[in-house]
Design a protein around this motif. Structure first.
Motif, PDB file in Angstrom:
ATOM      1  N   THR A 161      45.527  35.862  41.324  1.00 49.03           N
ATOM      2  CA  THR A 161      46.838  35.528  40.769  1.00 49.03           C
ATOM      3  C   THR A 161      46.777  34.624  39.545  1.00 49.03           C
ATOM      4  O   THR A 161      47.788  34.423  38.887  1.00 49.03           O
ATOM      5  N   ASP A 162      45.624  34.045  39.247  1.00 49.13           N
ATOM      6  CA  ASP A 162      45.547  33.190  38.065  1.00 49.13           C
ATOM      7  C   ASP A 162      44.142  33.247  37.476  1.00 49.13           C
ATOM      8  O   ASP A 162      43.228  33.849  38.039  1.00 49.13           O
ATOM      9  N   ALA A 163      43.991  32.606  36.325  1.00 49.07           N
ATOM     10  CA  ALA A 163      42.739  32.684  35.581  1.00 49.07           C
ATOM     11  C   ALA A 163      41.582  32.019  36.316  1.00 49.07           C
ATOM     12  O   ALA A 163      40.431  32.431  36.172  1.00 49.07           O
ATOM     13  N   VAL A 164      41.865  30.992  37.097  1.00 45.88           N
ATOM     14  CA  VAL A 164      40.800  30.310  37.834  1.00 45.88           C
ATOM     15  C   VAL A 164      40.152  31.266  38.830  1.00 45.88           C
ATOM     16  O   VAL A 164      38.921  31.333  38.959  1.00 45.88           O
ATOM     17  N   GLN A 165      40.979  32.034  39.526  1.00 41.86           N
ATOM     18  CA  GLN A 165      40.442  32.989  40.495  1.00 41.86           C
ATOM     19  C   GLN A 165      39.701  34.123  39.804  1.00 41.86           C
ATOM     20  O   GLN A 165      38.661  34.581  40.280  1.00 41.86           O
ATOM     21  N   VAL A 166      40.222  34.586  38.675  1.00 39.81           N
ATOM     22  CA  VAL A 166      39.534  35.634  37.921  1.00 39.81           C
ATOM     23  C   VAL A 166      38.162  35.146  37.471  1.00 39.81           C
ATOM     24  O   VAL A 166      37.165  35.877  37.546  1.00 39.81           O
ATOM     25  N   ALA A 167      38.098  33.896  37.020  1.00 42.71           N
ATOM     26  CA  ALA A 167      36.837  33.357  36.516  1.00 42.71           C
ATOM     27  C   ALA A 167      35.778  33.259  37.601  1.00 42.71           C
ATOM     28  O   ALA A 167      34.577  33.288  37.305  1.00 42.71           O
ATOM     29  N   ARG A 168      36.187  33.149  38.857  1.00 44.68           N
ATOM     30  CA  ARG A 168      35.216  33.037  39.947  1.00 44.68           C
ATOM     31  C   ARG A 168      34.530  34.363  40.258  1.00 44.68           C
ATOM     32  O   ARG A 168      33.468  34.383  40.882  1.00 44.68           O
ATOM     33  N   VAL A 169      35.134  35.451  39.857  1.00 43.96           N
ATOM     34  CA  VAL A 169      34.592  36.762  40.216  1.00 43.96           C
ATOM     35  C   VAL A 169      33.233  36.994  39.564  1.00 43.96           C
ATOM     36  O   VAL A 169      32.297  37.497  40.200  1.00 43.96           O
ATOM     37  N   GLY A 170      33.120  36.638  38.286  1.00 41.47           N
ATOM     38  CA  GLY A 170      31.875  36.886  37.567  1.00 41.47           C
ATOM     39  C   GLY A 170      30.660  36.245  38.212  1.00 41.47           C
ATOM     40  O   GLY A 170      29.675  36.942  38.527  1.00 41.47           O
ATOM     41  N   PRO A 171      30.664  34.925  38.433  1.00 41.58           N
ATOM     42  CA  PRO A 171      29.508  34.300  39.086  1.00 41.58           C
ATOM     43  C   PRO A 171      29.216  34.876  40.467  1.00 41.58           C
ATOM     44  O   PRO A 171      28.050  34.965  40.871  1.00 41.58           O
ATOM     45  N   ALA A 172      30.256  35.281  41.199  1.00 40.38           N
ATOM     46  CA  ALA A 172      30.034  35.860  42.524  1.00 40.38           C
ATOM     47  C   ALA A 172      29.287  37.188  42.416  1.00 40.38           C
ATOM     48  O   ALA A 172      28.361  37.463  43.195  1.00 40.38           O
ATOM     49  N   ILE A 173      29.676  38.018  41.454  1.00 40.82           N
ATOM     50  CA  ILE A 173      28.989  39.296  41.261  1.00 40.82           C
ATOM     51  C   ILE A 173      27.546  39.063  40.840  1.00 40.82           C
ATOM     52  O   ILE A 173      26.615  39.712  41.340  1.00 40.82           O
TER      53      ILE A 173
END
Length: 374
Positions: A58-70
């Motif tokens: 729902t926000d940019a903070v959550q989107v930004a977490r996806v990359g490091p997780a992948i």
């Protein structure tokens, strides 16, 4: 805000539902094969995953977490591939004549595509790294991914990875982020190539003892790159089109290729295939949709791709807005790598799930109430 991919995705599912109802084997089309199922149920699960992920981001903070997780998820997968390559795998898998590591993916093709899809996210982390430790960490992961990708000998993965990586590097250059990622990516690629050369010559024996077998090692590696698969694919594609009359509208039904194609393929095409070849799809995503769901399903899939391409182009055209902007651009390039790979090889549930996550990242923030930028 409205999710721009919601309508195309629902239309795509509706087309698959119609194809399942009209299938030559409705039960098989609903549940799919026992091994690597791609029936309607699997496709609906993929769509549900996309919708849930898009709703959660729902926000940019959550989107930004996806990359490091992948990126973090690729480390054990790539390491296991290297372990297999050097002969240290404790599990005695049945080996093919030309050994290719497959790690946890079950196929070297799937492993190559998975790593190709992850490369843009690693480059995004490398470009955003500020501390030397972060730069070293992302650089090491990039080298590991590149090395394992080369070891798979998966040419479609190489092509997809190259396409996604080049587009993402262009994105970084365009927005002034290439100063760090560009030279490092080149250095890491060179290091990965040197490491690969050493492994071909030195593993599992000591380097000096293995030098006498250098020609044999290189020859074994290159033997996996022969062009014999090109006539096979042309025969598969031609045979698939040859059996479409009478099923142009809704196809034969999802996941029925393995049961339909061998018995209906014209001899002119079947005689050109490798003896004993096990075919589960036509090794081309467009032909697969045409066969499975006819022109209706292919049209719905193309609309979905066109809409996703428009959203991806918008993400690549915008200047990075914090880390989330770079992650969205990486997701666009990851999706491109996936689509390129699918032009020559079959899909896998893991790859389709990562593609759905890519699309969710692209529209992340559009379906929730939080802000879409930092």
């Amino acid at each position: 805000g409205r999710n721009p991919l919601l309508g195309p995705y629902l239309a795509y599912v509706a087309a698959l539902l119609l194809a399942t109802l009209a299938s030559v084997d409705p039960r098989l089309s609903l549940w799919g094969r026992r091994v690597a199922p791609h029936g309607l149920a699997t496709s609906m699960a993929q769509v549900a995953f996309f919708l849930l992920a898009a709703e959660a981001l729902t926000d940019a903070v959550q989107v930004a977490r996806v990359g490091p997780a992948i990126v973090a998820g690729t480390v054990p997968v790539a390491l296991y591939g290297v372990v297999q390559q050097v002969g240290l795998d404790p599990i005695p898998w049945r080996l093919s004549p030309v050994w290719r590591p497959f790690s946890t993916m079950g196929s070297s093709l799937f492993l190559g595509a998975y790593l190709a899809m992850a490369l843009p996210f690693t480059l995004a982390g490398l470009a955003r790294a500020s501390a030397p430790a972060d730069t070293l960490r992302y650089g090491a992961v990039l080298a590991l991914q590149a090395l394992t990708l080369v070891l798979t000998r998966a040419r479609s993965g190489w092509i997809g990875g190259l396409a996604g990586t080049l587009i993402f590097l262009h994105y970084l250059r365009r927005h002034g982020r290439l100063r760090k990622a560009g030279p490092l990516a080149g250095a890491v690629t060179l290091a990965g190539g040197l490491a690969l050369l050493w492994m071909m010559l030195a593993v599992p024996d000591a380097p000096l003892a293995a030098l006498s077998r250098a020609r044999e090692g290189v020859g074994s590696f290159l033997s996996a790159l022969r062009l014999a698969s090109i006539p096979d694919r042309l025969a598969i594609w031609g045979g698939t089109l040859a059996i479409m009359p009478g099923h142009w509208l809704l196809g034969y039904g999802p996941d029925t290729y393995a049961s339909v194609f061998p018995g209906r393929c014209p001899p002119a095409f079947a005689s050109r295939l490798a003896p004993g070849a096990a075919l589960f799809d036509p090794h081309n995503v467009l032909l697969n949709h045409l066969f499975s769901a006819g022109l209706v399903g292919l049209g719905a899939f193309l609309v979905l791709l066109a809409t996703a391409a428009r959203v991806a182009a918008a993400a690549l055209g915008r200047a990075p807005e914090g880390e989330a902007g770079a992650i969205r651009a990486a997701a666009a390039c990851s999706a491109l790598a996936y689509v390129v790979y699918l032009q020559l090889n079959p899909d896998a549930v893991t790859l389709a799930a990562l593609f759905a996550l890519d699309l969710a990242v692209l529209v992340g923030g559009a379906t929730g109430g939080g802000p879409n930028t930092p």
